[in-house]
Design a protein around this motif. Structure first.
Motif, mmCIF file in Angstrom:
data_model
loop_
_atom_site.group_PDB
_atom_site.id
_atom_site.type_symbol
_atom_site.label_atom_id
_atom_site.label_comp_id
_atom_site.label_asym_id
_atom_site.label_seq_id
_atom_site.Cartn_x
_atom_site.Cartn_y
_atom_site.Cartn_z
ATOM 1 N N GLY A 7 0.951 -1.211 -0.128
ATOM 2 C CA GLY A 7 0.003 0.090 -0.076
ATOM 3 C C GLY A 7 0.924 1.107 -0.072
ATOM 4 N N GLY A 8 0.175 2.379 0.132
ATOM 5 C CA GLY A 8 0.912 3.408 0.114
ATOM 6 C C GLY A 8 0.819 4.229 -1.075
ATOM 7 N N ASN A 9 1.372 5.462 -1.132
ATOM 8 C CA ASN A 9 1.511 6.103 -2.425
ATOM 9 C C ASN A 9 2.649 5.826 -3.207
ATOM 10 O OD1 ASN A 9 -0.826 7.809 -1.381
ATOM 11 N ND2 ASN A 9 0.621 8.974 -0.044
ATOM 12 N N GLU A 10 2.401 5.810 -4.485
ATOM 13 C CA GLU A 10 3.360 5.690 -5.645
ATOM 14 C C GLU A 10 4.476 6.601 -5.639
ATOM 15 O OE1 GLU A 10 2.122 3.380 -9.372
ATOM 16 O OE2 GLU A 10 0.419 4.724 -9.055
ATOM 17 N N CYS A 11 4.193 7.839 -5.212
ATOM 18 C CA CYS A 11 5.056 8.937 -5.546
ATOM 19 C C CYS A 11 6.012 8.959 -4.231
ATOM 20 C CB CYS A 11 4.128 10.493 -5.404
ATOM 21 S SG CYS A 11 3.160 10.676 -4.152
ATOM 22 N N MET A 12 5.621 8.106 -3.008
ATOM 23 C CA MET A 12 6.469 8.224 -2.025
ATOM 24 C C MET A 12 7.196 6.790 -1.859
ATOM 25 S SD MET A 12 5.862 10.415 0.637
ATOM 26 C CE MET A 12 6.158 9.663 1.968
ATOM 27 N N ASP A 45 11.009 -10.051 7.707
ATOM 28 C CA ASP A 45 10.982 -10.004 8.898
ATOM 29 C C ASP A 45 9.798 -9.266 9.495
ATOM 30 O OD1 ASP A 45 13.287 -11.346 9.531
ATOM 31 O OD2 ASP A 45 14.493 -9.623 8.993
ATOM 32 N N LEU A 46 9.300 -8.162 8.769
ATOM 33 C CA LEU A 46 8.088 -7.347 9.034
ATOM 34 C C LEU A 46 7.613 -7.063 7.728
ATOM 35 C CD1 LEU A 46 6.867 -5.122 11.254
ATOM 36 C CD2 LEU A 46 8.585 -3.587 10.556
ATOM 37 N N MET A 47 6.039 -6.652 7.816
ATOM 38 C CA MET A 47 5.255 -6.439 6.637
ATOM 39 C C MET A 47 4.413 -5.186 7.301
ATOM 40 S SD MET A 47 2.054 -8.214 4.539
ATOM 41 C CE MET A 47 3.415 -9.343 3.479
ATOM 42 N N ILE A 48 4.410 -4.095 6.612
ATOM 43 C CA ILE A 48 3.588 -3.071 7.027
ATOM 44 C C ILE A 48 2.612 -2.818 5.857
ATOM 45 C CG2 ILE A 48 3.813 -0.750 7.372
ATOM 46 C CD1 ILE A 48 6.720 -1.000 8.150
ATOM 47 N N LEU A 49 1.381 -2.712 6.520
ATOM 48 C CA LEU A 49 0.091 -2.599 5.610
ATOM 49 C C LEU A 49 -0.594 -1.219 5.711
ATOM 50 C CD1 LEU A 49 -1.419 -6.030 6.108
ATOM 51 C CD2 LEU A 49 -0.571 -5.412 3.910
ATOM 52 N N PHE A 50 -0.404 -0.352 4.797
ATOM 53 C CA PHE A 50 -0.888 1.026 4.935
ATOM 54 C C PHE A 50 -2.466 0.869 4.512
ATOM 55 C CE2 PHE A 50 3.521 2.637 4.174
ATOM 56 C CZ PHE A 50 3.472 3.032 5.449
ATOM 57 N N THR A 51 -3.472 0.727 5.513
ATOM 58 C CA THR A 51 -4.759 0.168 5.321
ATOM 59 C C THR A 51 -5.431 1.344 4.742
ATOM 60 O OG1 THR A 51 -5.202 0.959 7.383
ATOM 61 C CG2 THR A 51 -4.638 -1.538 7.101
ATOM 62 N N SER A 78 -0.087 6.660 5.744
ATOM 63 C CA SER A 78 1.014 5.993 4.740
ATOM 64 C C SER A 78 2.131 7.063 4.611
ATOM 65 C CB SER A 78 0.396 5.667 3.499
ATOM 66 O OG SER A 78 -0.564 6.821 2.841
ATOM 67 N N SER A 79 1.926 7.993 5.765
ATOM 68 C CA SER A 79 3.015 9.031 5.481
ATOM 69 C C SER A 79 4.515 8.480 6.082
ATOM 70 C CB SER A 79 2.820 10.229 6.646
ATOM 71 O OG SER A 79 2.928 9.796 7.796
ATOM 72 N N ILE A 86 7.110 3.250 13.220
ATOM 73 C CA ILE A 86 6.947 1.849 13.031
ATOM 74 C C ILE A 86 8.353 1.308 13.103
ATOM 75 C CG2 ILE A 86 6.317 -0.265 11.377
ATOM 76 C CD1 ILE A 86 3.932 1.743 10.724
ATOM 77 N N LEU A 87 9.089 1.651 12.263
ATOM 78 C CA LEU A 87 10.495 1.130 12.206
ATOM 79 C C LEU A 87 11.534 1.460 13.417
ATOM 80 C CD1 LEU A 87 11.591 2.026 8.408
ATOM 81 C CD2 LEU A 87 11.039 -0.268 9.348
ATOM 82 N N GLN A 88 11.238 2.400 14.279
ATOM 83 C CA GLN A 88 11.882 2.873 15.300
ATOM 84 C C GLN A 88 11.231 1.748 16.403
ATOM 85 O OE1 GLN A 88 10.881 6.930 16.300
ATOM 86 N NE2 GLN A 88 12.428 7.607 15.035
ATOM 87 N N GLN A 89 9.963 1.498 16.416
ATOM 88 C CA GLN A 89 9.506 0.503 17.219
ATOM 89 C C GLN A 89 9.908 -0.998 17.073
ATOM 90 O OE1 GLN A 89 5.250 0.878 17.598
ATOM 91 N NE2 GLN A 89 5.076 -0.879 19.046
ATOM 92 N N TYR A 90 10.038 -1.502 15.815
ATOM 93 C CA TYR A 90 10.410 -2.604 15.344
ATOM 94 C C TYR A 90 11.733 -3.107 14.618
ATOM 95 C CZ TYR A 90 5.330 -3.557 15.833
ATOM 96 O OH TYR A 90 4.125 -3.650 16.336
ATOM 97 N N ALA A 91 12.326 -2.036 14.318
ATOM 98 C CA ALA A 91 13.654 -2.290 13.597
ATOM 99 C C ALA A 91 14.985 -1.957 14.228
ATOM 100 C CB ALA A 91 13.681 -1.450 12.224
ATOM 101 N N ASP A 92 14.921 -1.018 15.525
ATOM 102 C CA ASP A 92 15.805 -0.563 16.407
ATOM 103 C C ASP A 92 15.918 -1.356 17.472
ATOM 104 O OD1 ASP A 92 16.198 1.338 14.560
ATOM 105 O OD2 ASP A 92 15.245 2.908 15.315
#
Length: 92
Positions: A7-12, A45-51, A78-79, A86-92
């Protein structure tokens, strides 16, 4: 850590990858359903769904093709800043 963003924006798309690289993560980004996701997601390891910006069909496809060890995080926004949080919480 490997991350898949659905998900998310194509421009991002490039910005999502840049943010993930900044947190030491390898990222695959699927903003739109182009063909089948089967075999393309792998076992991250992690899947992020921008609902807010993903179709129900694409979400079902993604959920059917993940490994058991994959953590799934749902985010309405999806910003770039929500991805960083999310990454600070799960990846760091």
């Amino acid at each position: 850590m490997s991350v898949v963003i659905v998900g998310g924006n194509e421009c991002m798309e490039g910005k999502y990858k840049e943010i993930c690289n900044g947190h030491g993560c390898d990222a695959k980004v699927f903003c739109k359903l182009k063909g089948s996701l089967q075999g393309r997601i792998g076992s991250p390891d992690l899947m992020i769904l921008f609902t807010n910006t993903v179709s129900h069909k694409m979400m079902r496809c993604a959920m059917q093709n993940i490994a058991d060890k994959t953590q799934v995080v749902y985010s309405h926004s999806s910003s770039g800043s929500s991805l960083k949080q999310i990454l600070q919480q799960y990846a760091d």
